[in-house]
Design an enzyme around this catalytic site. Structure first.
Site, PDB file in Angstrom:
ATOM      1  N   GLY A 175      42.972  46.240  43.692  1.00 52.69           N
ATOM      2  CA  GLY A 175      42.060  45.181  44.116  1.00 52.69           C
ATOM      3  C   GLY A 175      42.803  43.913  44.482  1.00 52.69           C
TER       4      GLY A 175
ATOM      5  N   TYR B 245      43.366  42.552  40.278  1.00 51.53           N
ATOM      6  CA  TYR B 245      43.941  43.526  39.355  1.00 51.53           C
ATOM      7  C   TYR B 245      44.246  44.861  40.046  1.00 51.53           C
ATOM      8  CZ  TYR B 245      42.670  40.659  35.313  1.00 51.53           C
ATOM      9  OH  TYR B 245      42.572  39.659  34.386  1.00 51.53           O
TER      10      TYR B 245
ATOM     11  N   ILE C 263      37.474  50.123  51.230  1.00 52.94           N
ATOM     12  CA  ILE C 263      37.714  51.496  50.753  1.00 52.94           C
ATOM     13  C   ILE C 263      37.227  51.667  49.302  1.00 52.94           C
ATOM     14  CG2 ILE C 263      40.095  50.998  50.009  1.00 52.94           C
ATOM     15  CD1 ILE C 263      38.983  54.237  51.768  1.00 52.94           C
ATOM     16  N   ASP C 264      37.293  50.595  48.501  1.00 54.28           N
ATOM     17  CA  ASP C 264      36.807  50.689  47.115  1.00 54.28           C
ATOM     18  C   ASP C 264      35.281  50.815  47.074  1.00 54.28           C
ATOM     19  OD1 ASP C 264      36.654  48.119  48.151  1.00 54.28           O
ATOM     20  OD2 ASP C 264      37.148  47.113  46.264  1.00 54.28           O
TER      21      ASP C 264
ATOM     22  N   SER D 202      36.586  40.321  41.847  1.00 50.25           N
ATOM     23  CA  SER D 202      36.925  39.067  42.535  1.00 50.25           C
ATOM     24  C   SER D 202      35.787  38.672  43.462  1.00 50.25           C
ATOM     25  CB  SER D 202      38.191  39.247  43.373  1.00 50.25           C
ATOM     26  OG  SER D 202      39.184  39.902  42.656  1.00 50.25           O
TER      27      SER D 202
ATOM     28  N   THR E 275      26.215  19.303  32.783  1.00 50.23           N
ATOM     29  CA  THR E 275      26.928  19.904  33.919  1.00 50.23           C
ATOM     30  C   THR E 275      27.289  21.367  33.670  1.00 50.23           C
ATOM     31  OG1 THR E 275      27.847  17.743  34.447  1.00 50.23           O
ATOM     32  CG2 THR E 275      28.908  19.636  35.470  1.00 50.23           C
TER      33      THR E 275
END
Lengths: 213, 213
Positions: free
Chosen positions: B7, B10, B74-75, B93, B145
């Site tokens: 990825g 990772y 492709i993943d 991600s 916040t």
């Protein structure tokens, strides 16, 4: 008297009915022919205004909104001050969504601005470095990367605002406010929301000042 | 045989029932005792695997998913291959959301990953540099916040996935998949989705190869 709202990306000005914005490094000094009363969420940009126009005065101390929210940005306070009942959405560098009920601020949320989404996708992978397609059709499932990120960014922002708005009135302002307002039935778009709140604050302060005399 | 999914952040490995992940610069060579069959969405990280373990083979050419989507990672193809009907959410991600219907891929969307939201808020203003509170209560309007950005990030992702999922089954995978699955009634979480699809592709290719002999 010129009102001024210093943001993270732009500096917004209002001279009675005329509104304009400048990048902090490109302040048009010729426009600044009288005293400037400003609020700011960015100290670097604030210094740039003060350098460009000496007669600029921070009015944060008179912009007061009753709220249990800790650390509410001064621009959000100002925008809320002009709305008794409804949801205020300021769609700029960040998208802030605040709820006003009978003049009380009940809380709010923060989403990344649409430009920040583009930047976020780019930072994940060069393969996701695409412009948001603001004209896309949400009835079809995306079949390419540009549509997939445009759907993700726009739909996630719209659905979250809808969740907060419910059947309340939605007041939009900020650079992407006009675009986002299109997705709401009871939407009002105004470039003046923050400036209205600043003017209300100034009027209140002047009234108090007179009463004390 | 070790399966590997490279990825953007990772590198994920699977050796039969054992799953682990390494940062691209910290590949544990001792674990790589046999041939590695991989897919990759990041050419830099791919080179790092090849440097760490010579006997690594890219199997992208045998991972085939019928789809009108142009440029599907492709993943995502691999993860979809193991699901006949349902919505596949890979929360890494980026957060990808893909719809499978009777073995056909109908399209999908891309959201920033939760870590990318944190980064996006930080890039807008230091005032928004807060960690996401994964334990927050969504029944109350945020009053600070950290809650405001946590609500914005999590709720926008969950609502958008819900819009796509409707009453279909939701299959979650990826680093934040377990957390996001909590918000869905018909959710299945599996760390194996991508690896399952890779294994299906390998089995198909071997079968075809035998038939051709």
């Amino acid at each position: 008297m010129i009102l001024c709202d210093i943001g993270n990306t732009y500096i917004h000005f209002c001279d009675t009915y005329k509104i304009w914005k400048n990048l902090p490094d490109e302040i048009n000094k010729k426009e600044l022919s009288s005293d400037v009363y400003y609020i700011s969420v960015n100290s670097i940009n604030e210094k740039k205004l003060l350098k460009a126009h000496k007669n600029s005065y921070n009015i944060a101390s008179i912009v007061n909104l009753d709220t249990p929210y800790v650390g509410l940005g001064i621009d959000r306070k100002a925008a809320c001050l002009g709305v008794e009942n409804g949801v205020i959405i300021d769609a700029g560098s960040a998208i802030t969504v605040d709820v006003m009920d009978a003049g009380n601020h009940l809380g709010g949320i923060i989403l990344p601005g649409l430009a920040a989404y583009t930047q976020a996708y780019r930072s994940i992978s060069p393969a996701l470095e695409k412009r948001i397609n603001f004209g896309m059709d949400f009835d079809e499932l995306p079949l390419n990367t540009q549509s997939a990120i445009s759907y993700g960014a726009i739909k996630s922002v719209v659905l979250t605002i809808k969740e907060i708005v419910g059947d309340k009135k939605a007041y939009f302002t900020g650079g992407d406010g006009k675009f986002l307002a299109k997705f709401f039935e009871k939407a009002i778009y105004s470039e003046m929301l923050v400036f209205n709140g600043m003017q209300i604050s100034i009027d209140k302060a002047l009234k108090k000042h007179k009463e004390q005399k």
